[in-house]
Scaffold this motif. Structure first.
Motif, PDB file in Angstrom:
ATOM      1  N   ASP A  58       0.890  -1.216  -0.261  1.00  0.00           N
ATOM      2  CA  ASP A  58       0.070  -0.156  -0.132  1.00  0.00           C
ATOM      3  C   ASP A  58       0.856   0.962   0.031  1.00  0.00           C
ATOM      4  N   GLY A  61       2.286   1.668  -3.350  1.00  0.00           N
ATOM      5  CA  GLY A  61       1.046   2.311  -4.164  1.00  0.00           C
ATOM      6  C   GLY A  61       1.128   3.820  -4.134  1.00  0.00           C
ATOM      7  N   GLU A  81      -5.467   5.483  -9.740  1.00  0.00           N
ATOM      8  CA  GLU A  81      -5.831   4.493  -9.112  1.00  0.00           C
ATOM      9  C   GLU A  81      -5.047   3.295  -9.858  1.00  0.00           C
ATOM     10  N   ARG A  82      -5.016   3.195 -11.355  1.00  0.00           N
ATOM     11  CA  ARG A  82      -4.333   2.317 -11.887  1.00  0.00           C
ATOM     12  C   ARG A  82      -2.838   2.225 -11.316  1.00  0.00           C
ATOM     13  N   ARG A  84      -1.785   3.152  -8.617  1.00  0.00           N
ATOM     14  CA  ARG A  84      -1.444   2.696  -7.205  1.00  0.00           C
ATOM     15  C   ARG A  84      -1.637   1.177  -7.214  1.00  0.00           C
ATOM     16  N   GLU A  85      -2.636   0.747  -8.225  1.00  0.00           N
ATOM     17  CA  GLU A  85      -2.681  -0.869  -8.327  1.00  0.00           C
ATOM     18  C   GLU A  85      -1.656  -1.751  -8.558  1.00  0.00           C
ATOM     19  N   LEU A  88       0.062  -3.682  -6.082  1.00  0.00           N
ATOM     20  CA  LEU A  88      -0.827  -4.259  -5.522  1.00  0.00           C
ATOM     21  C   LEU A  88      -1.303  -5.627  -6.037  1.00  0.00           C
ATOM     22  N   ARG A  89      -0.773  -5.823  -7.402  1.00  0.00           N
ATOM     23  CA  ARG A  89      -1.222  -7.130  -8.389  1.00  0.00           C
ATOM     24  C   ARG A  89      -0.383  -8.294  -7.903  1.00  0.00           C
TER      25      ARG A  89
END
Length: 189
Positions: A58, A61, A81-82, A84-85, A88-89
């Motif tokens: 997090d 991100g 948001e993309r 940040r992700e 997280l993937r």
């Protein structure tokens, strides 16, 4: 499996197909130790690896988002948001870092950089050998000095990429091995 066959069948696993489990602490120690046998002119050991597990993703991100806003303040929120992700993937990330001595009297910076890249490939092969999927990802965020500083890299260090690690959730089709028309090409002056 024959070693050459193993290398030829190796392929990247997209992060969306990487799930738990990830390497255990002991497996991770073993995987990272393989970097030590990478070609390393002058035995400079110009690399290090930084493990980013579930608890830190997090924060990574957030760092990616802040870096993107610094580069492009008017970025659309959906693109933020993309960004940040991206952290997280995969269930585990390993930052591959080159530590370059620019003024070394014998070893040019490019050789140090190549040694760090070779060490990174060895880490990926070791993880694959233990049954984990990997992919080495880069992009603007990786080459952003703000991100590097936020991850604790020194001025002499460069982020080579993030190795995404996990267990492949789907079987991958074996990619075709590219064969040139002349598999061995000899130089003839």
């Amino acid at each position: 499996m024959d070693f050459i066959d193993f290398i030829q069948q190796r392929q990247s696993t997209p992060p969306k197909y990487l799930v738990e489990p990830t390497p255990t602490h002991d497996e991770l120690q073993r995987i990272l130790q393989t970097a030590e046998s990478a070609p390393d002119h002058g035995a400079l050991h110009p690399w290090r690896f930084l493990v980013i597990d579930q608890e830190q993703r997090d924060a990574l991100g957030d760092l990616f988002v802040h870096a993107l806003l610094r580069r492009a303040p008017d970025t659309d929120p959906s693109l933020l948001e993309r960004e940040r992700e991206r952290a997280l993937r995969a269930p585990m990330l390993i930052a591959a870092i080159a530590n370059i001595t620019n003024d070394h009297p014998k070893i040019p910076a490019i050789e140090q950089f190549l040694a760090a890249a070779a060490a990174t490939q060895q880490v990926m092969l070791a993880a694959n050998h233990l049954g984990y999927g990997t992919v080495w990802l880069t992009g603007n965020r990786i080459y952003d000095r703000f991100v590097m500083t936020g991850m604790g890299l020194s001025e002499s260090e460069l982020l080579l990429g993030l190795i995404n690690v996990g267990t492949a959730s789907v079987d991958k089709p074996i990619k075709m091995i590219r064969r040139s028309r002349a598999p061995v090409d000899y130089w003839r002056p």
